[in-house]
Design an enzyme around this catalytic site. Structure first.
Site, PDB file in Angstrom:
ATOM      1  N   ASP A  96       0.851  -1.192   0.000  1.00 33.63           N
ATOM      2  CA  ASP A  96       0.000   0.000   0.000  1.00 33.63           C
ATOM      3  C   ASP A  96       0.894   1.252   0.000  1.00 33.63           C
ATOM      4  OD1 ASP A  96      -3.217   0.489   1.069  1.00 33.63           O
ATOM      5  OD2 ASP A  96      -1.830   2.187   1.030  1.00 33.63           O
ATOM      6  N   ASN A 129     -12.964  -3.419   2.494  1.00 34.59           N
ATOM      7  CA  ASN A 129     -14.014  -2.401   2.547  1.00 34.59           C
ATOM      8  C   ASN A 129     -14.901  -2.445   1.305  1.00 34.59           C
ATOM      9  OD1 ASN A 129     -12.830  -1.431   4.953  1.00 34.59           O
ATOM     10  ND2 ASN A 129     -11.413  -0.148   3.797  1.00 34.59           N
ATOM     11  N   GLN A 150     -14.449   2.318   1.552  1.00 32.12           N
ATOM     12  CA  GLN A 150     -13.830   1.950   0.277  1.00 32.12           C
ATOM     13  C   GLN A 150     -13.538   3.214  -0.526  1.00 32.12           C
ATOM     14  OE1 GLN A 150     -16.137  -0.681  -2.272  1.00 32.12           O
ATOM     15  NE2 GLN A 150     -14.353  -1.173  -3.538  1.00 32.12           N
ATOM     16  N   HIS A 204     -10.320  -5.296  -3.326  1.00 29.48           N
ATOM     17  CA  HIS A 204      -8.972  -5.582  -2.830  1.00 29.48           C
ATOM     18  C   HIS A 204      -9.061  -5.982  -1.367  1.00 29.48           C
ATOM     19  CE1 HIS A 204      -9.862  -1.313  -2.356  1.00 29.48           C
ATOM     20  NE2 HIS A 204      -9.170  -1.374  -1.222  1.00 29.48           N
ATOM     21  N   HIS A 245      -6.987  -5.985   2.183  1.00 24.75           N
ATOM     22  CA  HIS A 245      -5.845  -5.438   2.927  1.00 24.75           C
ATOM     23  C   HIS A 245      -5.290  -6.503   3.859  1.00 24.75           C
ATOM     24  CE1 HIS A 245      -6.760  -1.022   2.297  1.00 24.75           C
ATOM     25  NE2 HIS A 245      -7.965  -1.501   2.086  1.00 24.75           N
TER      26      HIS A 245
HETATM   27  P1  5GP Z   1      -9.786   1.215   0.473  1.00 18.26           P
HETATM   28  O1  5GP Z   1      -9.918   2.479   1.279  1.00 18.26           O
HETATM   29  O2  5GP Z   1     -10.482   1.353  -0.866  1.00 18.26           O
HETATM   30  O3  5GP Z   1     -10.172  -0.040   1.196  1.00 18.26           O
HETATM   31  O4  5GP Z   1      -8.236   1.061   0.217  1.00 18.26           O
HETATM   32  C1  5GP Z   1      -7.559   1.629  -0.850  1.00 18.26           C
HETATM   33  C2  5GP Z   1      -6.093   1.561  -0.514  1.00 18.26           C
HETATM   34  O5  5GP Z   1      -5.367   1.689  -1.715  1.00 18.26           O
HETATM   35  C3  5GP Z   1      -5.624   2.650   0.442  1.00 18.26           C
HETATM   36  O6  5GP Z   1      -5.052   2.056   1.588  1.00 18.26           O
HETATM   37  C4  5GP Z   1      -4.616   3.447  -0.383  1.00 18.26           C
HETATM   38  O7  5GP Z   1      -3.513   3.868   0.367  1.00 18.26           O
HETATM   39  C5  5GP Z   1      -4.217   2.450  -1.458  1.00 18.26           C
HETATM   40  N1  5GP Z   1      -3.853   3.053  -2.731  1.00 18.26           N
HETATM   41  C6  5GP Z   1      -4.570   3.980  -3.421  1.00 18.26           C
HETATM   42  N2  5GP Z   1      -3.944   4.292  -4.572  1.00 18.26           N
HETATM   43  C7  5GP Z   1      -2.816   3.529  -4.594  1.00 18.26           C
HETATM   44  C8  5GP Z   1      -1.759   3.415  -5.561  1.00 18.26           C
HETATM   45  O8  5GP Z   1      -1.717   4.079  -6.597  1.00 18.26           O
HETATM   46  N3  5GP Z   1      -0.767   2.533  -5.269  1.00 18.26           N
HETATM   47  C9  5GP Z   1      -0.784   1.778  -4.126  1.00 18.26           C
HETATM   48  N4  5GP Z   1       0.244   0.946  -3.937  1.00 18.26           N
HETATM   49  N5  5GP Z   1      -1.765   1.875  -3.203  1.00 18.26           N
HETATM   50  C10 5GP Z   1      -2.769   2.740  -3.447  1.00 18.26           C
END
Ligand code: 5GP
Ligand code: ZN
Length: 137
Positions: free
Chosen positions: A31, A87, A94, A100, A102
Site C-alpha cells: 500500500d 471495505n 472503500q 482488494h 488489505h
Molecule cells: P480502500 O480504502 O479502498 O479499502 O483502500 C484503498 C487503498 O489503496 C488505500 O489504503 C490506499 O492507500 C491504497 N492506494 C490507493 N492508490 C494507490 C496506488 O496508486 N498505489 C498503491 N500501492 N496503493 C494505493
C-alpha cells in the site's frame, strides 16, 4: 479492465507499484500509504467493484493466496499479529472501487485502532436479523 481504474492500471503494469507477488489472476502490492510497515493489498487482475461482484472461484483462490502472503509477512516482518480488512462501499471506507483485500501487519504499540464499540442487542432482535439473512442465502 475498467477505464480510469487505478488498480486495473496497476494490475496491467501501466502504473508502477511495489509488487511483492504476481500470477495470472492476482497482483499483491505494498500500500502506497501504509497503515503499518508492510501493509499489503491483494488485487484480482480482473475488475470487480466489490465483494458483491466477486465470483466464488476467484474469492477462493484469493483467500488461498492470502494464507501464503500472511505467512510470508509473519516470517519476514516479524509482526505480532495481522488484520485482514476489506471495505465495500463509501460508508465502509472503500476509496478504490476495485475489489482488494488489505493485509495489515500489527506490531506491539503500533497505535492502530481497528476496534469498534460493542452494542447491546436483544435476543428477539438477533433472531429477527438471523431469519432475514438466512432466508436470502
Ligand atoms: P480502500 O480504502 O479502498 O479499502 O483502500 C484503498 C487503498 O489503496 C488505500 O489504503 C490506499 O492507500 C491504497 N492506494 C490507493 N492508490 C494507490 C496506488 O496508486 N498505489 C498503491 N500501492 N496503493 C494505493
Ligand atoms: Zn479495476
Amino acid at each position: 479492465m475498467k477505464e480510469d481504474c487505478i488498480f486495473c492500471k496497476i494490475a496491467k503494469g501501466e502504473i508502477h507499484s511495489a509488487t511483492v507477488y504476481e500470477d495470472s489472476h492476482f497482483t499483491v502490492i505494498l500500500d502506497v500509504n501504509p497503515a503499518t510497515k508492510g501493509h499489503c493489498l491483494i488485487i484480482p487482475k480482473e475488475h470487480f467493484d466489490n465483494i458483491y461482484d466477486l465470483d466464488g472461484e476467484t474469492a477462493g483462490k484469493l483467500f488461498a493466496l492470502a494464507t501464503c502472503i500472511a505467512r510470508a509477512m509473519r516470517d519476514e516482518l516479524k509482526c505480532d499479529g495481522l488484520n485482514l480488512v476489506q471495505n465495500n462501499g463509501e460508508i465502509a471506507g472503500q476509496t478504490v472501487n476495485h475489489f482488494h483485500l488489505h493485509l495489515i501487519p500489527r506490531y506491539e504499540g503500533d497505535g492502530l485502532n481497528l476496534n469498534w464499540p460493542q452494542q447491546e442487542i436483544s435476543v428477539e432482535q438477533l433472531e429477527e436479523i438471523r431469519q432475514s439473512i438466512k432466508k436470502s442465502i
